[in-house]
Design an enzyme around this catalytic site. Structure first.
Site, short mmCIF file in Angstrom:
data_model
loop_
_atom_site.label_atom_id
_atom_site.label_comp_id
_atom_site.label_asym_id
_atom_site.label_seq_id
_atom_site.Cartn_x
_atom_site.Cartn_y
_atom_site.Cartn_z
N THR A 214 0.84 -1.20 0.00
CA THR A 214 0.00 0.00 0.00
C THR A 214 0.87 1.25 0.00
O THR A 214 2.07 1.18 -0.24
CB THR A 214 -1.00 -0.03 1.18
N ASN A 215 0.28 2.41 0.22
CA ASN A 215 1.04 3.66 0.25
C ASN A 215 0.56 4.51 1.43
O ASN A 215 -0.33 4.10 2.17
CB ASN A 215 0.89 4.40 -1.09
N ARG A 216 1.13 5.69 1.56
CA ARG A 216 0.88 6.48 2.77
C ARG A 216 -0.36 7.37 2.70
O ARG A 216 -0.59 8.18 3.59
CB ARG A 216 2.08 7.37 3.08
N SER A 217 -1.14 7.26 1.63
CA SER A 217 -2.31 8.13 1.54
C SER A 217 -3.29 7.87 2.69
O SER A 217 -3.61 6.73 3.00
CB SER A 217 -3.04 7.87 0.21
N ALA A 284 -4.70 7.65 -4.19
CA ALA A 284 -3.34 7.24 -4.57
C ALA A 284 -3.46 5.77 -4.96
O ALA A 284 -3.57 4.89 -4.11
CB ALA A 284 -2.39 7.42 -3.40
#
Ligand code: CTP
Length: 410
Positions: A214-217, A284
């Protein structure tokens, strides 16, 4: 200034002031509201009068300050009268105590009774120490209020009373007044009759039944967009990849579809897109995904290699399927050469507007309540917005969307 900014003359704003050190900033908010032509009725709690003298408010406002439920000489039931006649109630500062009383539905003084007795939109501008702001009780009360349609202009990080630093500082009076103006404009329907589709959060690509990439959004910007589009009168569909359990709530009128992966986001967005007048792709989305293992991958060797394939480009699919006059807004998460990269992305993605942010900068990007963005238009326009709350950024984006839609319809 976007064309949706109203001429506020005659609009009655109730300015609630609760008992916190930031109460002195409510004086500046009052002065600015008067300057732009609002009719302002100040309403203080008893505790607020310990921080700022009531005379200051009476001297600057359209009418004398009110404090008590039972001391009114001009009206026997002031709270219902004030609540019914207000076009908006704005509370500066909203303290943890006031927020808790509102969430519980208490009406033990004139301000809380007026808030309860009103159907007017409510904008809370909280300010408190970081420890209080981060308490689950405060955040849960705010989530409850948001669900009921109350708007919150989140505090920012900065210097607090007593010399401390941290989250909980009241947003600048200028931003509060701007927000009030835009809400009043919204209630006059900048996006009424429109369907706005928003995506939010960071997608999660499963590796196996327990792990994801995943990502930091955080989803905050997308949620703020959905909330504000709703406030501006739109029918709103929010496709959210934001993690469940985060204190992200939108007004009840927003229809939320939860997704996890880029592929699911693509499907949900393409399904809702044909009826949308505007699409804002704030999520994102992962650029790569993989075929997940059916069972949990065991720790059997010292090295694990994953092979990733390109994930679907959702925005590209939406642009390819775009219907006439549909306005499409993309986001660009950059960590260097923001403007150059954004210009190229705007052309490559063929969107009407691109909102670029430096996700590595302090006070901007994925985490936290504020953002600092540049809005690029397909017409070559470039607007750099200084750091402000994600709600205020959402207003900037959506009022531009509203004017593009109005131009398209013309
Ligand atoms: N986007 C999308 N689908 C993807 C990746 C991105 O729809 N698989 C959308 C995002 O929601 C955003 C825009 O494309 O509105 C730009 O996203 P960004 O990550 O900045 O750009 P990329 O196209 O992924 O390009 P790069 O990562 O090379 O900067």
């Amino acid at each position: 200034m976007p064309s949706a900014t109203p001429s506020p003359s005659g609009s009655r704003i109730v300015l609630g002031v609760a008992g916190g050190i930031a109460a002195y900033k409510a004086v500046e908010v009052l002065r600015r509201l008067m300057d732009v032509g609002f009719h302002v009725t100040p309403l203080m709690t008893r505790e607020a009068t310990r921080f700022v003298g009531p005379t200051t408010f009476s001297a600057l406002a359209s009418e004398p300050v009110r404090i008590d439920l039972f001391d009114s000489t001009d009206h026997p039931i002031p709270h219902t009268h004030l609540g019914q006649s207000a076009e908006l109630i704005v509370v500066v500062p909203a303290t943890a105590h006031l927020i808790a009383r509102m969430a519980a539905g208490l009406a033990d003084d004139l301000l809380s009774a007026t808030l309860l007795a009103s159907r007017a939109p409510i904008l809370l501008c909280p300010a408190m120490h970081t420890e209080m702001w981060e308490q689950p009780s405060v955040q849960e009360n705010l989530a409850t209020l948001r669900r009921r349609g109350v708007m919150v202009l989140e505090p920012v990080s900065g210097r607090l009373a007593g010399g401390d630093e941290g989250a909980g500082r009241l947003v600048e009076p200028e931003s509060i007044v701007e927000m009030v103006e835009r809400i009043v404009a919204g209630y006059r329907g900048a996006l009424s009759g429109r369907h706005v589709l928003v995506s939010a959060g960071g997608t999660r690509e499963p590796i196996d039944p327990v792990r994801v990439i995943t990502n930091r959004s955080s989803g905050h910007q997308g949620y703020a967009l959905a909330e504000v589009a709703y406030r501006l009168g739109a029918r709103v569909t929010l496709v959210s990849a934001a993690e469940r359990g985060l204190a992200l709530d939108v007004a009840r009128g927003v229809s939320v579809r939860r997704v996890e992966s880029a592929a699911q986001m693509r499907e949900a967005m393409l399904e809702a897109a044909p009826s949308a007048d505007a699409i804002v792709m704030a999520a994102a989305v992962s650029d790569y995904s993989l075929v997940p293992a059916a069972q949990k991958i065991k720790r059997s060797s010292s090295r694990l290699e994953l092979s990733l394939d390109a994930a679907p480009d959702v925005l590209e699919a939406l642009v390819a399927a775009r219907r006439p006059h549909q306005v499409i807004v993309g986001f660009a998460a950059e960590t260097q050469d923001v403007l150059d990269n954004a210009r190229q992305k705007l052309a490559r993605k063929r969107v009407d507007m691109l909102v670029a942010n430096d996700v590595s900068a302090v006070g901007a990007g994925f985490e936290g309540p504020t953002n600092e963005v540049v809005i690029l238009g397909a017409d070559g326009s470039v607007h750099e917005l200084s750091r402000r709350s994600k709600e205020a950024v959402a207003y900037e984006i959506l009022t531009r969307v509203a004017s593009l839609l109005a131009q398209g319809a013309a």
